[in-house]
Motif scaffolding. Structure first.
Motif, short mmCIF file in Angstrom:
data_model
loop_
_atom_site.label_atom_id
_atom_site.label_comp_id
_atom_site.label_asym_id
_atom_site.label_seq_id
_atom_site.Cartn_x
_atom_site.Cartn_y
_atom_site.Cartn_z
N ALA A 1 0.80 -1.22 0.00
CA ALA A 1 0.00 0.00 0.00
C ALA A 1 0.84 1.28 0.00
O ALA A 1 0.29 2.36 -0.28
CB ALA A 1 -0.93 0.00 1.22
N ALA B 1 -2.28 -0.13 -9.34
CA ALA B 1 -2.85 0.59 -8.19
C ALA B 1 -2.56 2.07 -8.37
O ALA B 1 -1.44 2.46 -8.68
CB ALA B 1 -2.26 0.09 -6.88
N LYS C 1 -2.45 6.22 -7.24
CA LYS C 1 -2.01 6.98 -6.08
C LYS C 1 -3.22 7.44 -5.27
O LYS C 1 -4.28 7.73 -5.82
CB LYS C 1 -1.21 8.22 -6.54
N ARG C 2 -3.06 7.47 -3.97
CA ARG C 2 -4.13 7.91 -3.08
C ARG C 2 -4.19 9.43 -3.11
O ARG C 2 -3.22 10.11 -2.80
CB ARG C 2 -3.87 7.42 -1.66
N HIS C 3 -5.33 9.99 -3.46
CA HIS C 3 -5.47 11.45 -3.58
C HIS C 3 -5.36 12.12 -2.21
O HIS C 3 -6.10 11.79 -1.28
CB HIS C 3 -6.81 11.80 -4.22
N HIS D 1 -3.07 11.88 -0.04
CA HIS D 1 -2.33 11.12 0.98
C HIS D 1 -1.19 10.37 0.30
O HIS D 1 -1.20 10.13 -0.90
CB HIS D 1 -3.24 10.12 1.69
N GLN E 1 -3.87 3.56 -3.58
CA GLN E 1 -5.27 3.24 -3.32
C GLN E 1 -5.49 1.77 -3.65
O GLN E 1 -5.72 1.40 -4.79
CB GLN E 1 -6.18 4.11 -4.19
N GLY F 1 -7.71 -1.07 -3.81
CA GLY F 1 -9.14 -1.31 -3.80
C GLY F 1 -9.48 -2.76 -3.55
O GLY F 1 -8.63 -3.58 -3.19
#
Length: 273
Positions: free
Chosen positions: A112, A241, A243-245, A247, A251, A253
């Motif tokens: 992650a 995967a 990128k987490r917006h 953060h 991401q 899922g």
């Protein structure tokens, strides 16, 4: 200097299986192999890294090998090493994880948060040792799987095997479950036909890796089920995967979690650039 393939070791059988897989992968790509062990008493750490190094050296004497012991938590150590790595390779379950967990806590944290592809080595020997002759990649609608597709093509190319590209889709509620033969039943107006999604995703990499055989699978239904089904006859499953917006990290899922916990073969999570 060629960046290394980094493998985390903790003395567990799963991590030694990861070492075996990583040795073969480093030899295929002609990259150095770097073994990392973290968060252990000094003597135990020395024993763990020495045993893993000996095993790696026996597996492929020609591979350039180095090792390191870091006094910090395993996830942070590996994520740090992943900032300058070809990929990070982990076992499916660490020595300290509960037997009931399908994926070790370190593996999930690293998958992650890493900046490079993360390989979780799973499954029985026939899947880990490349006996099936194909690499499976999940293809999404849009650009979310572009980097994963490129990675999967490269893997199929160096392994001299077939690439199986899988795209799953679902018809909008209220449309017939069985459209006319040979026809693609209309989805939302802004969406591309499923076959075109695959064609568009594969076109560029296929030009770069000419000669790599490609099989296309368009599946109506859940992507998790489609990928796990395809992985039942695969040497490697590759998923992307994003990128987490807002953060750090990725991401992960439902699809990522499903394959990391249940795939019968090694899984690669590739960050979208």
């Amino acid at each position: 200097m060629t960046i290394p393939l980094v493998v985390g070791v903790d003395g567990s059988e799963a991590s030694l299986e990861a070492v075996d897989w990583a040795v073969a992968e480093a030899a295929r790509h002609t990259v150095p192999l770097h073994l990392v062990h973290a968060a252990a008493p000094e003597q135990e750490a020395s024993d763990v890294i020495d045993a893993a190094s000996e095993r790696a050296g026996e597996g492929a004497p020609a591979v350039r090998l180095s090792s390191e012991v870091l006094q910090e938590d395993a996830a942070s150590a590996l994520i740090g090493k992943g900032r300058n790595a070809f990929a990070l390779v982990l076992g499916s379950r660490g020595r300290g994880d509960l037997a009931g967990l399908l994926l070790g806590s370190v593996g999930l944290a690293v998958a992650a948060r890493a900046d490079c592809p993360v390989v979780v080595v799973r499954g029985p020997a026939e899947h880990r040792e490349g006996r099936f002759g194909n690499v499976v990649v999940g293809v999404e609608d849009g650009e979310g799987s572009d980097t994963a597709v490129e990675f999967a093509f490269r893997e199929a190319h160096v392994r001299r095997c077939e690439l199986v590209a899988v795209h799953a889709w679902s018809a909008p509620i209220g449309t017939p479950s069985e459209p006319p033969p040979g026809a693609w039943y209309a989805l939302e107006a802004h969406r591309r036909p499923p076959a075109q999604v695959l064609d568009d995703a594969l076109r560029g990499p296929a030009e770069q890796y000419r000669g790599t055989p490609v099989s296309r699978r368009v599946v109506e239904g859940q992507a998790r089920h489609a990928l796990l089904t395809a992985a039942s006859g695969a040497d490697l499953l590759v998923v992307g995967a994003g990128k987490r917006h807002g953060h750090s990290g990725l991401q992960l899922g439902l699809i990522n979690h499903a394959v990391l916990h249940h795939a019968p073969c090694p899984v690669v999570v590739v960050p979208q650039i």
